[in-house]
Structures are given as structure tokens and as C-alpha cells.
Scaffold this motif. Structure first.
Motif, PDB file in Angstrom:
ATOM      1  N   UNK A   1       2.838   3.240  -4.503  1.00  0.00           N
ATOM      2  CA  UNK A   1       2.669   2.755  -5.870  1.00  0.00           C
ATOM      3  C   UNK A   1       3.331   1.401  -6.105  1.00  0.00           C
ATOM      4  N   UNK A   2       4.499   1.197  -5.523  1.00  0.00           N
ATOM      5  CA  UNK A   2       5.244  -0.045  -5.733  1.00  0.00           C
ATOM      6  C   UNK A   2       4.905  -1.132  -4.722  1.00  0.00           C
ATOM      7  N   UNK A   3       4.038  -0.818  -3.750  1.00  0.00           N
ATOM      8  CA  UNK A   3       3.670  -1.752  -2.680  1.00  0.00           C
ATOM      9  C   UNK A   3       4.900  -2.234  -1.914  1.00  0.00           C
ATOM     10  N   UNK A   4       5.845  -1.309  -1.719  1.00  0.00           N
ATOM     11  CA  UNK A   4       7.084  -1.660  -1.010  1.00  0.00           C
ATOM     12  C   UNK A   4       7.241  -0.882   0.297  1.00  0.00           C
ATOM     13  N   UNK A   5       6.200  -0.174   0.719  1.00  0.00           N
ATOM     14  CA  UNK A   5       6.258   0.583   1.959  1.00  0.00           C
ATOM     15  C   UNK A   5       6.783   1.999   1.792  1.00  0.00           C
ATOM     16  N   UNK A   6       7.237   2.337   0.602  1.00  0.00           N
ATOM     17  CA  UNK A   6       7.734   3.693   0.329  1.00  0.00           C
ATOM     18  C   UNK A   6       6.585   4.532  -0.212  1.00  0.00           C
ATOM     19  N   UNK A   7       6.098   5.422   0.630  1.00  0.00           N
ATOM     20  CA  UNK A   7       4.964   6.250   0.229  1.00  0.00           C
ATOM     21  C   UNK A   7       5.441   7.497  -0.509  1.00  0.00           C
ATOM     22  N   UNK A   8       4.718   7.818  -1.571  1.00  0.00           N
ATOM     23  CA  UNK A   8       5.009   8.984  -2.406  1.00  0.00           C
ATOM     24  C   UNK A   8       3.820   9.925  -2.299  1.00  0.00           C
ATOM     25  N   UNK A   9       4.058  11.226  -2.053  1.00  0.00           N
ATOM     26  CA  UNK A   9       2.928  12.162  -1.968  1.00  0.00           C
ATOM     27  C   UNK A   9       2.060  12.103  -3.225  1.00  0.00           C
ATOM     28  N   UNK A  10       0.760  12.120  -3.019  1.00  0.00           N
ATOM     29  CA  UNK A  10      -0.217  12.092  -4.098  1.00  0.00           C
ATOM     30  C   UNK A  10      -1.028  13.383  -3.994  1.00  0.00           C
ATOM     31  N   UNK A  11      -0.838  14.280  -4.949  1.00  0.00           N
ATOM     32  CA  UNK A  11      -1.502  15.589  -4.867  1.00  0.00           C
ATOM     33  C   UNK A  11      -3.019  15.471  -4.844  1.00  0.00           C
ATOM     34  N   UNK A  12      -3.596  14.485  -5.527  1.00  0.00           N
ATOM     35  CA  UNK A  12      -5.055  14.328  -5.498  1.00  0.00           C
ATOM     36  C   UNK A  12      -5.519  13.980  -4.083  1.00  0.00           C
ATOM     37  N   UNK A  13      -4.758  13.156  -3.385  1.00  0.00           N
ATOM     38  CA  UNK A  13      -5.095  12.840  -1.996  1.00  0.00           C
ATOM     39  C   UNK A  13      -4.874  14.058  -1.103  1.00  0.00           C
ATOM     40  N   UNK A  14      -3.758  14.735  -1.300  1.00  0.00           N
ATOM     41  CA  UNK A  14      -3.437  15.904  -0.468  1.00  0.00           C
ATOM     42  C   UNK A  14      -4.514  16.972  -0.580  1.00  0.00           C
ATOM     43  N   UNK A  15      -4.928  17.274  -1.800  1.00  0.00           N
ATOM     44  CA  UNK A  15      -5.894  18.359  -1.969  1.00  0.00           C
ATOM     45  C   UNK A  15      -7.273  17.995  -1.415  1.00  0.00           C
ATOM     46  N   UNK A  16      -7.508  16.732  -1.141  1.00  0.00           N
ATOM     47  CA  UNK A  16      -8.784  16.283  -0.567  1.00  0.00           C
ATOM     48  C   UNK A  16      -8.688  15.984   0.926  1.00  0.00           C
ATOM     49  N   UNK A  17      -7.673  16.491   1.593  1.00  0.00           N
ATOM     50  CA  UNK A  17      -7.450  16.205   3.016  1.00  0.00           C
ATOM     51  C   UNK A  17      -8.658  16.575   3.875  1.00  0.00           C
ATOM     52  N   UNK A  18      -9.363  17.627   3.513  1.00  0.00           N
ATOM     53  CA  UNK A  18     -10.547  18.034   4.288  1.00  0.00           C
ATOM     54  C   UNK A  18     -11.725  17.087   4.082  1.00  0.00           C
ATOM     55  N   UNK A  19     -11.658  16.235   3.089  1.00  0.00           N
ATOM     56  CA  UNK A  19     -12.749  15.327   2.786  1.00  0.00           C
ATOM     57  C   UNK A  19     -12.762  14.115   3.710  1.00  0.00           C
ATOM     58  N   UNK A  20     -11.607  13.726   4.241  1.00  0.00           N
ATOM     59  CA  UNK A  20     -11.498  12.468   4.973  1.00  0.00           C
ATOM     60  C   UNK A  20     -12.473  12.418   6.148  1.00  0.00           C
TER      61      UNK A  20
END
Length: 125
Positions: free
Chosen positions: A68-87
Motif C-alpha cells: 500500500x505504501x510502495x515501500x516494499x512492506x507487503x500487507x496481507x490482502x484478504x481479497x487477494x488471498x481468497x482468490x488464490x485459486x484464480x491466479x
């Protein structure tokens, strides 16, 4: 929108804890990108392995977290996590057959230059 090839979401609330959920979505990531691999336009899709954090590859964090801050620190995103099978499914169905879907305009695919390579973007609106 409904696509017959689009898997169900993996919801956090279906698991006892964050650790259990993260292990489950990491298992999907391993099945889809380490134990086997998707093919896009006749080419093998590879993940980014480095850096490894908490015994997990950068590619896993790329698809499940947001910087979110574009500083290299990644924060879990539940919308991305729940779509893991979509990738993997997006990669494999980039040329979506509209006859198999209802209320769908198909996948949008485009390329952009990135460090002397082409980066492919795939979007299902």
C-alpha cells in the motif's frame, strides 16, 4: 459474472486461525506454481523465488499481499488471498471462451515494457 472455469473463493472465515488459512493458501500456491506450473501462450510461467521470507517465496507474497505504501512492506490482502485459486486459472484461460461464460466480456490481456522484457497483464473485469 459467472465463468465455469473460475474456482470458488477460499474464505478466511472457513479456517480456525490466520496461520491455518495462510498454510492453506500457500498449499494452493505450491500446487499451482511449484509442483506444476501454468502455461501462457505456449510458455511456462515461472514465479519469483527471491527473496524468501518466512520460508515462502516472493511470488506468494506478490499474489496475496499489497504494498500500500510502495515501500516494499507487503500487507496481507484478504481479497487477494481468497482468490488464490484464480491466479493459475487466469493464466490458463487468458483466451477465455465466451461460450462457456455468462454475463462476461472475456479477459483483457495487454503487454507493457518492463526492464527490457514484456510484462503481460491479465484482467477479468
Amino acid at each position: 459474472m459467472e465463468c465455469k472455469w473460475l474456482p470458488e473463493l477460499m474464505l478466511y472465515e472457513d479456517y480456525e486461525s490466520w496461520d491455518e488459512y495462510q498454510d492453506a493458501i500457500y498449499g494452493v500456491f505450491c500446487d499451482d506454481f511449484k509442483k506444476s506450473y501454468p502455461i501462457y501462450d505456449g510458455k511456462r510461467v515461472k514465479i519469483r523465488y527471491q527473496p524468501i521470507e518466512y520460508n515462502r517465496e516472493e511470488g506468494f507474497y506478490h499474489v496475496t499481499c499489497q504494498d500500500y505504501q510502495k515501500d516494499g512492506e507487503r500487507v496481507p490482502d484478504l481479497r487477494r488471498c481468497e482468490r488464490i485459486k484464480w491466479v493459475r486459472k487466469f493464466i490458463e484461460h487468458y483466451d477465455c471462451n465466451l461460450d462457456e461464460c455468462t454475463e462476461c466480456e472475456g479477459m483483457k490481456v495487454w503487454e507493457e515494457d518492463y526492464h527490457n522484457n514484456k510484462r503481460v497483464h491479465i484482467l477479468l473485469e
